[in-house]
Design an enzyme around this catalytic site. Structure first.
Site, PDB file in Angstrom:
ATOM      1  N   HIS A 122     -32.485  65.982  14.709  1.00 55.80           N
ATOM      2  CA  HIS A 122     -32.952  66.003  16.095  1.00 55.80           C
ATOM      3  C   HIS A 122     -33.377  64.622  16.599  1.00 55.80           C
ATOM      4  CE1 HIS A 122     -36.394  68.039  13.651  1.00 55.80           C
ATOM      5  NE2 HIS A 122     -36.289  66.779  13.312  1.00 55.80           N
ATOM      6  N   TYR A 125     -30.241  58.661  17.894  1.00 55.48           N
ATOM      7  CA  TYR A 125     -29.034  58.010  18.414  1.00 55.48           C
ATOM      8  C   TYR A 125     -28.354  57.246  17.286  1.00 55.48           C
ATOM      9  CZ  TYR A 125     -25.935  54.689  20.670  1.00 55.48           C
ATOM     10  OH  TYR A 125     -24.834  53.951  21.013  1.00 55.48           O
ATOM     11  N   ASN A 136     -29.515  61.707   5.097  1.00 56.19           N
ATOM     12  CA  ASN A 136     -30.492  62.420   5.912  1.00 56.19           C
ATOM     13  C   ASN A 136     -31.107  61.437   6.902  1.00 56.19           C
ATOM     14  OD1 ASN A 136     -32.404  65.138   5.856  1.00 56.19           O
ATOM     15  ND2 ASN A 136     -33.514  63.304   6.480  1.00 56.19           N
ATOM     16  N   SER A 164     -38.450  59.270   9.751  1.00 54.08           N
ATOM     17  CA  SER A 164     -38.611  59.406  11.202  1.00 54.08           C
ATOM     18  C   SER A 164     -39.041  58.092  11.852  1.00 54.08           C
ATOM     19  CB  SER A 164     -39.656  60.480  11.511  1.00 54.08           C
ATOM     20  OG  SER A 164     -39.230  61.729  11.027  1.00 54.08           O
TER      21      SER A 164
END
Length: 218
Positions: A122, A125, A136, A164
């Site tokens: 999610h 870009y 991942n 993240s």
């Protein structure tokens, strides 16, 4: 949700009822499920047992067997067998997604190649990049491919884990089995099996007084 299973005897009335558009050069396999508001355009191919869900547009792309596409826009791309795309993903500019991969919500992939088994869940870009198998890519990752003059590429090996909120400043290469810590900005190559962390050390200031809160009227 109402859908139809596409076959050679499909009545055109069924298409218009569900607002489905299938252009002349589109090829569709067996047992393909199509939901309402789907547009299949150009030289698109849909493999057997695929499922194209509501509000999806696919143009000039090849969708493999068993692929599930959820409310997404795909143009000039190749999606490998048994992969999932969406919801609300945008794949474009000759991107290729390997088998058994997952491209999640609000992901944009442009001019990139992803190997088998990759997960991009999610808010990410990926532009002008090559990824190996089983990578991942965490939430909020940006492949920074444009320096104001030219587009440059990032290359990732197999089994790369990107945490993240990571920025990858192209051109940069990440070797096999590398791990990038969350919140890092990476502008140097990371060698095979290395752990990279690039963020400022946290400092907590004691007895801090916020002037805006002090002056706030009750």
């Amino acid at each position: 949700m109402e859908y139809i299973v596409y076959n050679d005897k499909l009545n055109k009335t069924d298409l218009s009822t569900l607002n489905i558009v299938i252009e002349e050069n589109v090829k569709i396999g067996k047992n393909v499920k199509l939901q309402s508001n789907v547009c299949l355009l150009g030289c698109t191919e849909i493999g057997d047992n695929a499922e194209i869900n509501i509000n999806t547009v696919i143009s000039n792309s090849k969708i493999g067997k068993g692929v599930k596409v959820l409310s997404s826009h795909i143009e000039d791309c190749n999606i490998g067998d048994n992969s999932t795309v969406g919801p609300f993903a945008h794949l474009r500019n000759n991107s290729s997604i390997g088998k058994n991969s997952r491209i999640g919500n609000f992901v944009e992939i442009k001019n990139s190649s992803l190997g088998e088994g990759c997960k991009v869940a999610h808010l990410t870009y990926i532009g002008d990049a090559t990824l190996g198998k089983n990578c991942n890519i965490g939430c909020g990752v940006v492949f920074c491919n444009y320096n104001g003059k030219i587009k440059q590429r990032c290359t990732l090996g197999d089994n790369v884990f990107v945490g993240s909120n990571v920025n990858l400043i192209a051109p940069v290469n990440l070797g096999d089995n590398t791990f990038i810590a969350a919140g890092s900005t990476i502008n140097k190559d990371v060698e095979k099996s290395e752990f990279a962390i690039a963020r400022a050390r946290q400092e907590n200031k004691k007895n801090f007084k916020n002037p805006y809160l002090d002056n706030k009227k009750s």
